[in-house]
Structure formats: structure tokens, C-alpha cells
Design a protein around this motif. Structure first.
Motif, PDB file in Angstrom:
ATOM      1  N   LEU A 102       0.833  -1.199   0.000  1.00  0.00           N
ATOM      2  CA  LEU A 102       0.000   0.000   0.000  1.00  0.00           C
ATOM      3  C   LEU A 102       0.873   1.256   0.000  1.00  0.00           C
ATOM      4  O   LEU A 102       0.645   2.201  -0.771  1.00  0.00           O
ATOM      5  N   LEU A 103       1.890   1.280   0.864  1.00  0.00           N
ATOM      6  CA  LEU A 103       2.753   2.460   0.961  1.00  0.00           C
ATOM      7  C   LEU A 103       3.597   2.627  -0.295  1.00  0.00           C
ATOM      8  O   LEU A 103       3.826   3.752  -0.762  1.00  0.00           O
ATOM      9  N   ALA A 155       1.535   4.312  -3.008  1.00  0.00           N
ATOM     10  CA  ALA A 155       1.302   5.736  -2.773  1.00  0.00           C
ATOM     11  C   ALA A 155       2.573   6.549  -3.000  1.00  0.00           C
ATOM     12  O   ALA A 155       2.544   7.625  -3.623  1.00  0.00           O
ATOM     13  N   LEU A 211      -2.498   9.341   2.079  1.00  0.00           N
ATOM     14  CA  LEU A 211      -3.295   8.181   1.702  1.00  0.00           C
ATOM     15  C   LEU A 211      -4.752   8.591   1.625  1.00  0.00           C
ATOM     16  O   LEU A 211      -5.195   9.499   2.340  1.00  0.00           O
ATOM     17  N   GLU A 217      -7.510   3.870   2.129  1.00  0.00           N
ATOM     18  CA  GLU A 217      -6.151   3.360   2.319  1.00  0.00           C
ATOM     19  C   GLU A 217      -5.691   3.534   3.761  1.00  0.00           C
ATOM     20  O   GLU A 217      -5.047   2.651   4.343  1.00  0.00           O
ATOM     21  N   ALA A 218      -6.006   4.694   4.343  1.00  0.00           N
ATOM     22  CA  ALA A 218      -5.615   4.952   5.725  1.00  0.00           C
ATOM     23  C   ALA A 218      -6.236   3.926   6.665  1.00  0.00           C
ATOM     24  O   ALA A 218      -5.576   3.388   7.564  1.00  0.00           O
TER      25      ALA A 218
END
Length: 911
Positions: free
Chosen positions: A486-487, A490, A498, A502-503
Motif C-alpha cells: 500500500l505504501l 502511494a 493516503l 487506504e488509511a
């Protein structure tokens, strides 16, 4: 470098003063006067090319002309001369320099900064240590050394004072001398180009002449070193700190609630509290705290804040009670036995309660009887005795009666006594009597009560350092692979924020419960996502540029069907484009409505402080969070105990515990959520800020309704130093978890020790035979005390390491433990190892020692050593097999000193 060569500042055999002057009023003149007239027994060599002598002593034209190498040099020449002088001294072998001169970039000037760097570059290859520049100097009264231009000398004593401000030095000396209080060391650090607070705390922690340490701090340079040294020192002796410039770093415009709420001073406060030091806020309070901790009997373990007040004036008792309540202390409830004793000893007109008003005509005998009775009461933790001048009683005689009563008690039964003799000249001698008897004395009831609460706060800080944390309930490990993906996505897109989905996904991967949330690019997709989630739903605008969505009409709740979702989405787009036409809109977040009637709205956050790195925030949440400002901040890493302590600092904590018909919230679930944020801070350097607002909390647990996560720019993430390099306190080093095999093939898990291992360590100790205990501790001990067990388990991973071996049958059982404790220079480390007596002979001790030696080599430690009883044949054979050398100690032929040099190994990072 930390304590290396600091001894040369305070115990030099010879001193050179470069820039010594005979011109009255100059800094060089004052330095020479102080050096030559303070009783220093070694040679003092003034350097001045234009003078034959200074203070009647032959002067030398240059450093090169000095007849011997000075251990300590003081430089007060122009700044452009300092780098070359430093180089000359370093090359000759001088080990310590005090640079009094200013002009090394204090105001940001590039020329001064370059001079500062040149000075350090000249010093460091020779391990020459530098105090300053831009400082008053230092004093070591026990050595007769006054290497400062302070206006007066310091009396010898057992308090050390370390400050960034020279003006504070002179104020402290004025105050202390008039009260007969002396110092072991007084050090003006100035700009701290080299020697800083961390270095001094490490040095003073083991200095036998220092009983307590006072700090005046304007800024901390190396946060991890400071925290490590402060925590180590505060476990041994009181550390008192005053922070200057509390409002100098006003909060800048912040893009998150957390960033706006976590001010720099709150972070310093959290750091001091975490280190176990006592913070005060004014010079007057600092002076009072010095007196309190220098002269008072300490509170005993288990004592609380119950104060008995004895006075000859009812108004004084009222003022003292008001001050006590304002400081959150408590009046002691007097026992029936105490009341009976007071009734028998006092006139009928006494107050018949606490405060104990023994009436204005009280004589010394009445004070004596009342003091005796109150000190015998087990419900009294400390006693405040006050006196206001009256014609019928001699204040000195009353003071003497109190002193005699206190001193007549056995030392094991003594309690803290505080006195307040009101007045001026009439009671000056009484106060001197108390000071000579080491009984704290003050001029007002309020200051006396504050002194008592200083003692209480200090004791609480010490107990918190020793408190055993509860274990975190068993939970799954974070889904680190999903978080990494995920990171990466981004950051690859160059995004700073995010999306809300996503957060929440990141939080969910770390165990924080969240409301199901999905992303929708347009109104049609918002309808489809809502239908899949199930009605009712909440709809929010999705934009990295809009922090407060509700302010622009970007939130709509309780949407009950598809038509309402579509209409709400279309209208929301119009409102947002009108209110914020420049904002980037990425669509919508659609989430299930969460109905938790009576739940409290909280805010949990993570943000970055300039000095101390990541900090955790907790408080009351909601849309008015910045107005309410009910919050507390703490430094990661957190455990359950620390998380609960953080929560307890807020006003909402009382509501969370339940009231009237409101059931208490699940405090452990909130604490666990705080720990999960702490884990993110330790493992994900890519994450710069987190806002969870609101986090709903009730008796069922917690759930995050809204979340924002801000990322570091990719080029700002330093992966070379380990993921937790930003943290001021080194967290649990998970990378050291490892498996190994015993000689019989048993697979065993080894990991770093944790604070919550205290019960398991006590259990391991119970499985040691008396002989094994003696071999390990060189004495017989029936059991480990709480203080010892806490010290063994609550280690500072930055300077110590302990690995435990866990039973393959029961993860709660420890079979063995090995530890090393490094010196402040990280050059040498002492080892210790213990294996359950019933496990011996299977190779566990050898396995643990091999692993800790591997770690020490990677850490850069050059030598590991230990002391072994000469009769401990098993241990001596083990270390021989591991390549240790051995020799008998000359001072104790029953002890063998074993040591092994280590080859440098590839570092694993120290984060």
C-alpha cells in the motif's frame, strides 16, 4: 562519544588559560582571578603573548611554549583563533577544552558555523572534548577549580547543576551560597558543540560526589542520547529540570489535528516524564525543588500524597489546604489513636482535625507533642509544620523542639518533614536551624506544599520507571506485506496523503478496528459501493487538499437508499467545487454507518516532533477538538502501562471510566489502539502523521470512524539506519527474534527481553538452586526484589541487550537469559548469563552466549567481559570454549576476570 575524557574537566592535574588578561573588567581577567584564587592545587599556566605575568604567575606566549601538556584548557580568545588553538592543544595531548568565546554561528551566521565545524574537526581525531562555545565555564568546588567567569565561587556540596544559560549559573550561585547549599559540579554548556546534556548525565550518574542533578534546558540536541542518559541517571539519583523557551516554538499551520495539538513544550514535558525526571517551571520553583530533594527524607515505597498540617494559626492551615488541593494532594485522615493522643496533649480549643491548629499561644512542648503524635500515624505520609510569630512563644525554641522530635525518631521510621516559619528577620535564625538540620524550610505555606508535591511527583516518577506493564492481549502480527504494498504504491505516485480507505486499511493491518470503507470515483460508483456495503451509509468527499471535510459540506450521514446516495454525491461535488475550487477531488469514500449510542469520541494521533521524532497523541475527539484541547502526548514505544498512563492525563479519562448510568469504556481496547500506533511509528518510517478522529469507545471496544495518514517524501525516508531510527527511545528490537537448537535437538525461541517478562523472570529465578544464585549474583538472595526484577526487564535497548530463551512447551516460561551492558562509549560491555538449574547440561548457556556475542560484534562493541567466581568451573569452561581470556583480580583472588576481544561485524543498524 559520551563520557570519554570528561574526567579531565573536573579532575585536571594542570590547567592552561589561553587569553588570560590583566585588564580589569575583561573576561580573561575574571577567568584568571577565579582560577588562581579558588584553591586549585595543580599548576595553572596563563597564555598571553603580550604579558610577562598574570596574577603574579609567569605567562607563556603560546600553546607551543607551555612547559607541560595541560589536561584542561580554557580559551577566551577571538573566535577566528579557536580552531587553530584547538588543533595545537589536541596534537599536544590535551583532553578537555572549555571555549568561553562566542561567535560560532549562534545567530545562524555562516562564518560562525564554519568556525564551529573547524573547531570540532580539529578536536575529534584526538578525542579532545569541548565544553561550549559561548559559555560561562565550569566549577568543580571539591577540587578548588573555578574555570569560569562567574562573579562568585560555589560552595562544595553534592548537587550538580548543568545549564545552557550562563545567566542562570550566576543566579543559582547567588541563591545557593546565601543558603549554604553547595555543589559537586556547575557546568555552563553554552552552545553544546560537543559535550551536551546526555554526556553530562552519563558522567554524573556514576559520580560519587553527586547526589542530585539539576538541568536548565533550552533545547535537546541528540534526543535518543538524552533520553537514554536521563533514564539511566534518574534511576540512580534525582534529576530536576527546568525548560526555558516553552513558547518559543509556536505551532505552525498544521495539516492535521494531531499536528496542531502536539506542541513542542508538551513533547518536552512527555519526554521528561518518560525519563523519570522532575520538571519545574520557574527559577523559584527550581530553587525550592533543589532544597526539597537536597534536604528532605524521601518518601518510602507505597507512600502517597497524604499530608498532615500542624500550625499555630488557623488561616495558615486554610492556605496550606487550598494549595494542597490545587496541587492534587490530599489531607491525611487522622486515625482514632492519633486523635486521642492529640486530645490528651492539646488544649480544648484545638481544631480537632487536620489541619491541626494548636492555637496561637502554642509553646515548644505543645509543638513537640503534636509532632510526635502526627508522625506516628500510619495514614500520614508527610508532615508540614508551620509557625507565625507571636509574642508569647520564641520561634527559635519552637523550631528546636521540632528538630529534636524529628531527630529522636529511628531512621527507619522517619517521614518527610516540611516547615514554614512565616516572617522575615524574626524567624531568620529559625530557618537557619532547619537548614543546618537538613529539614526543608520555606517562607509561605504555598511554597512548602509545593515542595511536598515535588517530592510526591518525584516518587511517582520513580515508581512509574519501575512499574511492571501488563501484557498485550494475544493478537495477530500486523499484515506487513499488505502495508508495504500500500505504501509503495502511494509513494511511487508521489502522494503525500493516503486516501481514507487506504488509511483505514493500514490501521486495520495493524489491528485497529475500522468501519468498512470503500473508494468511489463518481456518484454512480458511490451508489454501487453503498449497495454492496448495505444501508445506511456515510458519504465523504475524498481530497488530499481538504483537511476538515465537514467545513465545506463534504460529509453526509445516514443515507438510507441509492437515490439519497446519488443526490448527496452530486450536491457534495457542487458545494466542494464552490468552496474549494483549487482542491483536487479524487471522488468519495463510502462507509457503513456505525451506531454506538453513548460511545465517547476520542482522537488518537501520530506526528513528528523536530527534536524527539514521532510522538503519540490521545484526547477527546470530535469536530471541536482544537477548541476543547483535552489531550496528552507521549513518546513511543508504548506498552499497556504507559498507554493507560497517557490516557489518565486527560479530563475525558474520568468519563471513560463510567459515570451514573454510563457504562465504562473498554480502557484496555483504547490502550491497545495506542500501542498499535506506537508500533506503526517504530516500523514504518514512511508514515509522518496519523489522525484517527473520531475513535468511538464504549464497553464493546473501539472503532475508527475517520482516519488520515500523511507520508514522508520518498527521499526523506532513511532505511539505512533501521525503521525506528527516528524514535527518541529505541523500541523493542524485533529483528533480534531468532530460533536455535540445543544439543539434544530441541528447537528453542530466543528474543529480546520485554518489561512484561518480570513475572516470568521471577519464576526462572525460583528454578535456580541456591548455589547457582550465588554463582550468578555473588551472594545468596531468597528472591528477586521488584526493583531488581524491573531493572533487569525494563532495559534501555540503546545501551543494553538481554535475550531470553523460551520454553518450547510454554511461551510463559523462561529457560535462560543472557545480557550485556555497554559503557557509554559502546566500546566494552559486561555480560551475565543465567540458565534454569534443571535445564543445564543441554547447551543453552553456550547458545545464548554465542548469540549475544554475535549481537555485540554487530553493535560495534570491541570487548565483552565478566567476573566469574573461581569455583564456577562450568562457567569458566564455557567462556574458555568461546575464546575468552582470563586473569585473577588482584583485589579479590576468588574472582576471575574473563574477557574477549571482538572482531567488527556488519552492523544491523541501531534503530
Amino acid at each position: 562519544m559520551t563520557t570519554r575524557n570528561l574526567e579531565s574537566f573536573f579532575h585536571p592535574r594542570s590547567v592552561a588559560l589561553i587569553g588570560a588578561s590583566g585588564r580589569k573588567g575583561s573576561v580573561g581577567h575574571f577567568l584568571a582571578r577565579n582560577l588562581f584564587h579558588s584553591g586549585f592545587q595543580g599548576p595553572i599556566m596563563p597564555v598571553n603573548p603580550r604579558r610577562e605575568s598574570i596574577e603574579g604567575v609567569l605567562a607563556y606566549p603560546s600553546v607551543a611554549s607551555l612547559p607541560r601538556v595541560p589536561d584542561l584548557a580554557i580559551i577566551c580568545t577571538p573566535p577566528e583563533t579557536v580552531p587553530d588553538l584547538t588543533r595545537e592543544l589536541a596534537e599536544r595531548g590535551t583532553k578537555a577544552v572549555v571555549v568561553v568565546t562566542a561567535g560560532f554561528g549562534e545567530g545562524g551566521q555562516e562564518t560562525g558555523h564554519n568556525l564551529r565545524q573547524a573547531m570540532l574537526s580539529a578536536a575529534r581525531p584526538h578525542t579532545l572534548r569541548v565544553v561550549g562555545p559561548n559559555c560561562v565555564g565550569l566549577l568543580a568546588p571539591h577540587q578548588g577549580l573555578n574555570a569560569s567567569f562567574a562573579h562568585q565561587a560555589a560552595l562544595p556540596g553534592d548537587m550538580a547543576f548543568v545549564t545552557q544559560s550562563g545567566a542562570i549559573v550566576t543566579a543559582m550561585l547567588d541563591w545557593a551560597t546565601g543558603r549554604g547549599i553547595g555543589f559537586s559540579h556547575v557546568v555552563s554548556l553554552g552552545d553544546m558543540a560537543d559535550v551536551d546534556f546526555g554526556d553530562m548525565l552519563d558522567y554524573l550518574a556514576v559520580d560519587p560526589q553527586t547526589r542530585a542533578v539539576m538541568l536548565y534546558v533550552e533545547a535537546v540536541t541528540d534526543a535518543r542520547k538524552f533520553m537514554s542518559a536521563a533514564r539511566a541517571c534518574a534511576r540512580i539519583k534525582p534529576v530536576i529540570v527546568i525548560k526555558g523557551g516553552r513558547n518559543a516554538e509556536a505551532a505552525k499551520a498544521a495539516t492535521s489535528h494531531t499536528g496542531a495539538l502536539a506542541g513542542a513544550d508538551e513533547v518536552y514535558d512527555a519526554a521528561f516524564r518518560r525519563a523519570g525526571v522532575l520538571r519545574v517551571f520557574t527559577l523559584e520553583e527550581l530553587f525550592d525543588a533543589v532544597q526539597t530533594l537536597a534536604t528532605s527524607t524521601p518518601l518510602r515505597h507505597g507512600d502517597r500524597d497524604r499530608l498532615a498540617i500542624l500550625t499555630n494559626g488557623g488561616g495558615l492551615g486554610v492556605l496550606a489546604t487550598d494549595a494542597l488541593i490545587e496541587h492534587k494532594g490530599h489531607l491525611a485522615e487522622l486515625s482514632d489513636e492519633t486523635m486521642q493522643g492529640l486530645e490528651a496533649a492539646l488544649p480544648p480549643t484545638w481544631s480537632h482535625g487536620n489541619p491541626v491548629d494548636i492555637v496561637g499561644d502554642a509553646d515548644p512542648e505543645r509543638y513537640r507533642n503534636a509532632t510526635q503524635n502526627l508522625l506516628e500515624d500510619k495514614g500520614v505520609d508527610a508532615l508540614l509544620v508551620m509557625h507565625c510569630p507571636v509574642a508569647v512563644a520564641d520561634p527559635n525554641a519552637v523550631a528546636e523542639s521540632v528538630i529534636e522530635t524529628v531527630q529522636a525518631r529511628p531512621s527507619r521510621k522517619r517521614k518527610p518533614i516540611f516547615t514554614a516559619w512565616l516572617g522575615d528577620q524574626a524567624v531568620a535564625e529559625s530557618r537557619s536551624l532547619f537548614a543546618e538540620s537538613h529539614i526543608p524550610t520555606y517562607d509561605t505555606p504555598e511554597r512548602a506544599v509545593r515542595g511536598f508535591m515535588h517530592l510526591v511527583r518525584y516518587r511517582r516518577g520513580q515508581e512509574e520507571l519501575m512499574e511492571t506493564p501488563a501484557s498485550l492481549p494475544d493478537e495477530k502480527d500486523p499484515d506487513r506485506e499488505s502495508v508495504q504494498a500500500l505504501l509503495e504504491e502511494a509513494l511511487a505516485e508521489g502522494r503525500e496523503w493516503l486516501s481514507e480507505p487506504e488509511a483505514k486499511a493500514l490501521l486495520s493491518c495493524y489491528g485497529v478496528a475500522t468501519v468498512e470503507t470503500r473508494k468511489a470515483a463518481d456518484p454512480d460508483e458511490a451508489v454501487r459501493q453503498a449497495e454492496e456495503i448495505g444501508f445506511p451509509v456515510a458519504l465523504k468527499i475524498l481530497s488530499p487538499d481538504i483537511t476538515h471535510k465537514s467545513d465545506v459540506g463534504g460529509v453526509k450521514l445516514d443515507l438510507a437508499n441509492s437515490d439519497r446516495v446519488r443526490i448527496a454525491a452530486e450536491e457534495m461535488l457542487k458545494r466542494v467545487r464552490q468552496a474549494r475550487p483549487e482542491a483536487q477531488v479524487d471522488g468519495f469514500s463510502v462507509q457503513a454507518m456505525c451506531r454506538r449510542p453513548g460511545a465517547q469520541e476520542l482522537i488518537l494521533g501520530l506526528t513528528e516532533d523536530r527534536q524527539f521524532g514521532p510522538v503519540i497523541l490521545f484526547g477527546e475527539g470530535g469536530t471541536a477538538v482544537e477548541v476543547i484541547r483535552d489531550k496528552a502526548v507521549g513518546l513511543p514505544p508504548l506498552n499497556m502501562t504507559l498507554a493507560h498512563s497517557l490516557m489518565a492525563e486527560t479530563r475525558i479519562h474520568d468519563r471513560l471510566k463510567g459515570y451514573r448510568a454510563q457504562a465504562p469504556a473498554d480502557l484496555d481496547a483504547i490502550a491497545a489502539a495506542l500501542m498499535h500506533l506506537s508500533q506503526i511509528a517504530a516500523e514504518r518510517p514512511e508514515v509522518r502523521e496519523i489522525d484517527i478522529n473520531p475513535l468511538l469507545a464504549d464497553e464493546k471496544g473501539v472503532i475508527a470512524l475517520d482516519a488520515r495518514v500523511r507520508l514522508m517524501p520518498r527521499d526523506a525516508v532513511d532505511n539505512s539506519r533501521g525503521p525506528a531510527y527516528r524514535l527518541a527511545i529505541r523500541p523493542y528490537p524485533r529483528l533480534l527474534e531468532q530460533w536455535g537448537h540445543l544439543m539434544d535437538g530441541t528447537e528453542i525461541f530466543m528474543r529480546p527481553i520485554r518489561p512484561e517478562d518480570e513475572p516470568a523472570l521471577n519464576e526462572l529465578y525460583k528454578h535456580l538452586t541456591p548455589d547457582d544464585v550465588r554463582m550468578r549474583f555473588f551472594s545468596h538472595m531468597a528472591e528477586l526484589s521488584h526493583e531488581s526484577a524491573a531493572r533487569f526487564t525494563q532495559i534501555d535497548y540503546n545501551r543494553e541487550m538481554a535475550l531470553v530463551a523460551i520454553s518450547p512447551e510454554n511461551p510463559e516460561d523462561l529457560w535462560g537469559v543472557v545480557r550485556i551492558a555497554a559503557d557509554p562509549e559502546n566500546e566494552r560491555a559486561e555480560y551475565a548469563v543465567a540458565v534454569r538449574s534443571d535445564i543445564k547440561g543441554r547447551g543453552l548457556g553456550y547458545l545464548l552466549m554465542r548469540r549475544i556475542l554475535d549481537y555485540a560484534a554487530r553493535r560495534g562493541i570491541q570487548e565483552v567481559w565478566g567476573d566469574v567466581l573461581s569455583e564456577n568451573a562450568r562457567m569458566l569452561q564455557l567462556v574458555k570454549d568461546l575464546g575468552f581470556d582470563r586473569r585473577l583480580l588482584a583485589e579479590d583472588t576468588n574472582v576471575v576476570r574473563v574477557s574477549r576481544k571482538l572482531e567488527p561485524a556488519k552492523s544491523q543498524g541501531k534503530a
